[in-house]
Design a protein around this motif. Structure first.
Motif, PDB file in Angstrom:
ATOM      1  N   ILE A  30      -8.590  21.993 -38.297  1.00 51.91           N
ATOM      2  CA  ILE A  30      -8.628  21.127 -39.475  1.00 51.91           C
ATOM      3  C   ILE A  30      -8.545  21.964 -40.744  1.00 51.91           C
ATOM      4  O   ILE A  30      -7.825  21.609 -41.678  1.00 51.91           O
ATOM      5  CB  ILE A  30      -9.903  20.249 -39.462  1.00 51.91           C
ATOM      6  N   ILE A  31      -9.238  23.066 -40.772  1.00 51.46           N
ATOM      7  CA  ILE A  31      -9.190  23.969 -41.935  1.00 51.46           C
ATOM      8  C   ILE A  31      -7.788  24.547 -42.091  1.00 51.46           C
ATOM      9  O   ILE A  31      -7.251  24.623 -43.201  1.00 51.46           O
ATOM     10  CB  ILE A  31     -10.250  25.082 -41.807  1.00 51.46           C
ATOM     11  N   LEU A  32      -7.165  24.924 -40.984  1.00 51.17           N
ATOM     12  CA  LEU A  32      -5.812  25.476 -41.016  1.00 51.17           C
ATOM     13  C   LEU A  32      -4.820  24.446 -41.551  1.00 51.17           C
ATOM     14  O   LEU A  32      -3.956  24.763 -42.386  1.00 51.17           O
ATOM     15  CB  LEU A  32      -5.392  25.938 -39.627  1.00 51.17           C
ATOM     16  N   ILE A  33      -4.924  23.203 -41.126  1.00 50.20           N
ATOM     17  CA  ILE A  33      -4.044  22.138 -41.611  1.00 50.20           C
ATOM     18  C   ILE A  33      -4.275  21.892 -43.099  1.00 50.20           C
ATOM     19  O   ILE A  33      -3.323  21.713 -43.872  1.00 50.20           O
ATOM     20  CB  ILE A  33      -4.243  20.853 -40.789  1.00 50.20           C
ATOM     21  N   ALA A  34      -5.525  21.897 -43.538  1.00 51.83           N
ATOM     22  CA  ALA A  34      -5.833  21.701 -44.959  1.00 51.83           C
ATOM     23  C   ALA A  34      -5.249  22.831 -45.802  1.00 51.83           C
ATOM     24  O   ALA A  34      -4.703  22.591 -46.887  1.00 51.83           O
ATOM     25  CB  ALA A  34      -7.338  21.598 -45.159  1.00 51.83           C
ATOM     26  N   VAL A  35      -5.347  24.049 -45.316  1.00 56.02           N
ATOM     27  CA  VAL A  35      -4.779  25.200 -46.035  1.00 56.02           C
ATOM     28  C   VAL A  35      -3.261  25.078 -46.103  1.00 56.02           C
ATOM     29  O   VAL A  35      -2.655  25.360 -47.143  1.00 56.02           O
ATOM     30  CB  VAL A  35      -5.221  26.529 -45.370  1.00 56.02           C
ATOM     31  N   MET A  36      -2.634  24.618 -45.032  1.00 56.13           N
ATOM     32  CA  MET A  36      -1.176  24.459 -45.024  1.00 56.13           C
ATOM     33  C   MET A  36      -0.741  23.394 -46.032  1.00 56.13           C
ATOM     34  O   MET A  36       0.248  23.591 -46.748  1.00 56.13           O
ATOM     35  CB  MET A  36      -0.697  24.093 -43.618  1.00 56.13           C
ATOM     36  N   PHE A  37      -1.468  22.278 -46.114  1.00 54.32           N
ATOM     37  CA  PHE A  37      -1.140  21.256 -47.100  1.00 54.32           C
ATOM     38  C   PHE A  37      -1.348  21.759 -48.527  1.00 54.32           C
ATOM     39  O   PHE A  37      -0.569  21.445 -49.423  1.00 54.32           O
ATOM     40  CB  PHE A  37      -1.950  19.976 -46.860  1.00 54.32           C
ATOM     41  N   ALA A  38      -2.404  22.546 -48.742  1.00 55.97           N
ATOM     42  CA  ALA A  38      -2.652  23.114 -50.068  1.00 55.97           C
ATOM     43  C   ALA A  38      -1.515  24.057 -50.460  1.00 55.97           C
ATOM     44  O   ALA A  38      -1.045  24.031 -51.603  1.00 55.97           O
ATOM     45  CB  ALA A  38      -3.989  23.837 -50.095  1.00 55.97           C
ATOM     46  N   MET A  39      -1.073  24.880 -49.530  1.00 60.10           N
ATOM     47  CA  MET A  39       0.043  25.785 -49.814  1.00 60.10           C
ATOM     48  C   MET A  39       1.318  25.004 -50.096  1.00 60.10           C
ATOM     49  O   MET A  39       2.074  25.348 -51.005  1.00 60.10           O
ATOM     50  CB  MET A  39       0.248  26.754 -48.650  1.00 60.10           C
ATOM     51  N   LEU A  40       1.571  23.953 -49.324  1.00 59.29           N
ATOM     52  CA  LEU A  40       2.731  23.109 -49.546  1.00 59.29           C
ATOM     53  C   LEU A  40       2.698  22.511 -50.945  1.00 59.29           C
ATOM     54  O   LEU A  40       3.710  22.504 -51.650  1.00 59.29           O
ATOM     55  CB  LEU A  40       2.781  21.992 -48.495  1.00 59.29           C
ATOM     56  N   TYR A  41       1.551  22.043 -51.358  1.00 61.25           N
ATOM     57  CA  TYR A  41       1.420  21.449 -52.688  1.00 61.25           C
ATOM     58  C   TYR A  41       1.670  22.477 -53.783  1.00 61.25           C
ATOM     59  O   TYR A  41       2.445  22.236 -54.702  1.00 61.25           O
ATOM     60  CB  TYR A  41       0.030  20.836 -52.862  1.00 61.25           C
ATOM     61  N   PHE A  42       1.018  23.638 -53.690  1.00 59.51           N
ATOM     62  CA  PHE A  42       1.119  24.627 -54.767  1.00 59.51           C
ATOM     63  C   PHE A  42       2.445  25.377 -54.797  1.00 59.51           C
ATOM     64  O   PHE A  42       2.848  25.871 -55.847  1.00 59.51           O
ATOM     65  CB  PHE A  42      -0.037  25.622 -54.691  1.00 59.51           C
ATOM     66  N   PHE A  43       3.149  25.465 -53.681  1.00 62.43           N
ATOM     67  CA  PHE A  43       4.409  26.204 -53.671  1.00 62.43           C
ATOM     68  C   PHE A  43       5.647  25.329 -53.727  1.00 62.43           C
ATOM     69  O   PHE A  43       6.734  25.810 -54.051  1.00 62.43           O
ATOM     70  CB  PHE A  43       4.499  27.109 -52.440  1.00 62.43           C
ATOM     71  N   MET A  44       5.528  24.029 -53.428  1.00 60.36           N
ATOM     72  CA  MET A  44       6.718  23.179 -53.421  1.00 60.36           C
ATOM     73  C   MET A  44       6.590  21.955 -54.323  1.00 60.36           C
ATOM     74  O   MET A  44       7.446  21.719 -55.167  1.00 60.36           O
ATOM     75  CB  MET A  44       7.023  22.728 -51.988  1.00 60.36           C
ATOM     76  N   ILE A  45       5.561  21.180 -54.170  1.00 65.66           N
ATOM     77  CA  ILE A  45       5.456  19.903 -54.872  1.00 65.66           C
ATOM     78  C   ILE A  45       5.126  20.096 -56.345  1.00 65.66           C
ATOM     79  O   ILE A  45       5.779  19.515 -57.219  1.00 65.66           O
ATOM     80  CB  ILE A  45       4.407  19.003 -54.178  1.00 65.66           C
ATOM     81  N   ARG A  46       4.142  20.913 -56.655  1.00 65.05           N
ATOM     82  CA  ARG A  46       3.724  21.104 -58.042  1.00 65.05           C
ATOM     83  C   ARG A  46       4.818  21.710 -58.917  1.00 65.05           C
ATOM     84  O   ARG A  46       5.083  21.201 -60.018  1.00 65.05           O
ATOM     85  CB  ARG A  46       2.461  21.964 -58.080  1.00 65.05           C
ATOM     86  N   PRO A  47       5.520  22.780 -58.489  1.00 65.91           N
ATOM     87  CA  PRO A  47       6.600  23.318 -59.335  1.00 65.91           C
ATOM     88  C   PRO A  47       7.738  22.322 -59.545  1.00 65.91           C
ATOM     89  O   PRO A  47       8.330  22.279 -60.625  1.00 65.91           O
ATOM     90  CB  PRO A  47       7.093  24.537 -58.562  1.00 65.91           C
ATOM     91  N   MET A  89     -12.658  22.477 -35.387  1.00 65.79           N
ATOM     92  CA  MET A  89     -12.955  22.649 -36.806  1.00 65.79           C
ATOM     93  C   MET A  89     -11.968  23.628 -37.467  1.00 65.79           C
ATOM     94  O   MET A  89     -11.558  23.404 -38.595  1.00 65.79           O
ATOM     95  CB  MET A  89     -14.407  23.135 -36.933  1.00 65.79           C
ATOM     96  N   GLU A  90     -11.636  24.674 -36.746  1.00 63.72           N
ATOM     97  CA  GLU A  90     -10.717  25.665 -37.304  1.00 63.72           C
ATOM     98  C   GLU A  90      -9.328  25.077 -37.524  1.00 63.72           C
ATOM     99  O   GLU A  90      -8.648  25.425 -38.493  1.00 63.72           O
ATOM    100  CB  GLU A  90     -10.627  26.878 -36.382  1.00 63.72           C
TER     101      GLU A  90
END
Length: 92
Positions: free
Chosen positions: A4-21, A1-2
């Motif tokens: 999966i949460i870590l992977i989700a957090v990594m994808f969220a960071m990738l989105y907010f720091f690279m893809i969105r800008p 479970m941990e």
């Protein structure tokens, strides 16, 4: 479970720091290119500065230098637009 949460957090960071800008920068560049008007001072991605003489559907004609040389370029080649203050030394 941990893991999966870590992977989700990594994808969220990738989105907010690279893809969105990057998407935001692309949208701003598209707005700049679609709002070009005759008389705007522009800088191309090749380093050529000039004044817009004509705006067509996919291209713009810019006039450079004292020779009044006119170049027709695609709108995608326009990098920035200068304001009148930029000529006096202040760039915006």
């Amino acid at each position: 479970m941990e893991s999966i949460i870590l992977i989700a957090v990594m994808f969220a960071m990738l989105y907010f720091f690279m893809i969105r800008p990057e998407n935001k920068r692309k949208k701003e560049a598209d707005n700049l290119r679609s709002s070009l008007t005759v008389g705007d001072n522009v800088l191309t991605i090749g380093g050529i500065t000039g004044t817009v003489c004509a705006v067509k559907e996919g291209t713009v004609v810019i006039e450079t230098g004292a020779d009044r040389v006119r170049l027709e370029m695609t709108k995608e080649s326009i990098a920035t637009r200068f304001t009148k203050d930029a000529k006096s030394g202040e760039s915006k």
